[in-house]
Design a protein around this motif. Structure first.
Motif: not given
Length: 352
Positions: A332-338
């Protein structure tokens, strides 16, 4: 589009990933140390293959030299991550794995500077460990930016593969862990319990603290300094876990671990397609602030192993498309919560 290597491709989870990758038009190179198994699998899937052990660095480098990324599926990762990460740093290959082992996340995080120097991304935990929980953590961190405490929980009716059970055996004597004030603290097994409402028609379930990978990763994703992760389990299972704490000197003996792993090898296959289709996984998270602010969110998704296949390949697709920030990264740090919402069948709900 660069080359994609699956190491440990003929294990339970590796096989699921390899089959799905081929179904989607990817052309993975299948790699492992057992020639008979990888040869047979490659013939069935019509893929290229290589035979190499992790104790053969020169050969491993030759296998990886043209690869954009490797998805490492051969655990227990406490024993296997080091040689593969070293090879990735030498060859400029982005590293992905499906670990859930807390100490592995911390050890790979410590190689962040090396990865930056090599222009390589190191992203452990691209499966059920830890993508859905990491995405809930990121979502809650965005909803409540002043949060200083994060509690996460998961519920899954799962059969376990040989690799997963061997990893459990490997860590029977490790106890529990939480993060307090930004530092990981070792605690007793199942030292805290609470009731979790996973929603979607379920009553609250009994859950106990577990040293899940998010004790490491959620902090790097969100900066929230206090993290506890719970796993749903009946009170009888909590008692058994606490008993293992008193037996940890015995369970840590190499002959005992070897005997238990042998038993796993003889008796375990992993859930079949019908079992996986009949069960779902659930994730819950709660963030709180010092002044009483609170946010709660939940996820529902496919069976844990099916979810692992989907999230791992979602990350592989991004890396092959050139989206691979260098250094140590969390999903999620790299590609986001979604990121987790890219998976068919996943639903997210904000409760509070």
């Amino acid at each position: 589009m660069g080359e994609f290597v699956i190491y440990g491709s003929y294990g339970y989870t590796g096989s699921l990933v390899a089959n799905a990758a081929v179904d989607r038009g990817l052309d993975p190179v299948l790699v492992g140390r057992n020639r008979e198994k990888v040869d047979r699998q490659a013939a069935e899937l019509q893929c290229d293959f290589e035979v190499v052990g992790l104790d053969e660095p020169k050969v491993l480098d030759m296998v990886l030299e043209d690869a954009t990324t490797v998805l490492h599926c051969a655990g227990p990762f406490s024993r296997t991550w080091g040689p593969m990460v070293d090879a990735c740093l030498r060859t400029g290959t982005h590293y992905l794995d499906i670990t859930g082992e807390l100490d592995v996340f911390e050890a790979i995080h410590a190689r962040d500077g090396d990865a930056e120097d090599a222009a390589v991304m190191l992203m452990p935990g691209v499966g059920f460990d830890v993508v859905p929980t990491d995405c809930i953590a990121a979502h809650l961190g965005a909803r409540l930016p002043d949060a200083d405490t994060l509690e996460l929980a998961f519920h899954a009716e799962v059969g376990l593969s040989r690799g997963t059970l061997k990893t459990v055996v490997e860590h029977l004597d490790a106890g529990g862990a939480v993060r307090r004030d930004g530092r990981i603290e070792r605690v007793g097994p199942a030292h805290e319990t609470r009731t979790i409402d996973f929603g979607w028609g379920q009553d609250g379930l009994h859950a106990a603290a577990t040293p899940w990978g998010d004790v490491s990763t959620a902090y790097y994703t969100t900066g929230i300094p206090n993290v506890t992760v719970y796993m749903s389990m009946p009170e009888s299972a909590v008692r058994v876990q606490r008993l293992t704490g008193t037996l940890s000197p015995l369970l840590g003996l190499p002959p005992v671990k070897a005997a238990l792993k042998w038993y796993v090898e003889q008796t375990t296959d992993g859930p079949d397609a019908e079992e996986r289709a009949s069960e779902q996984s659930y994730v819950w998270g709660e963030a709180t602030t010092p002044d009483g602010g609170r946010a709660v969110s939940r996820l529902r998704g496919p069976h844990t192993y099916d979810l692992t296949v989907e999230t791992a390949l979602a990350v592989v697709d991004r890396v092959l498309d050139g989206d691979a920030p260098t250094g140590f990264q969390t999903p999620a740090g790299a590609y986001g919560a979604d990121l987790i919402l890219d998976v068919d069948g996943v639903e997210r709900e904000d409760v509070v």
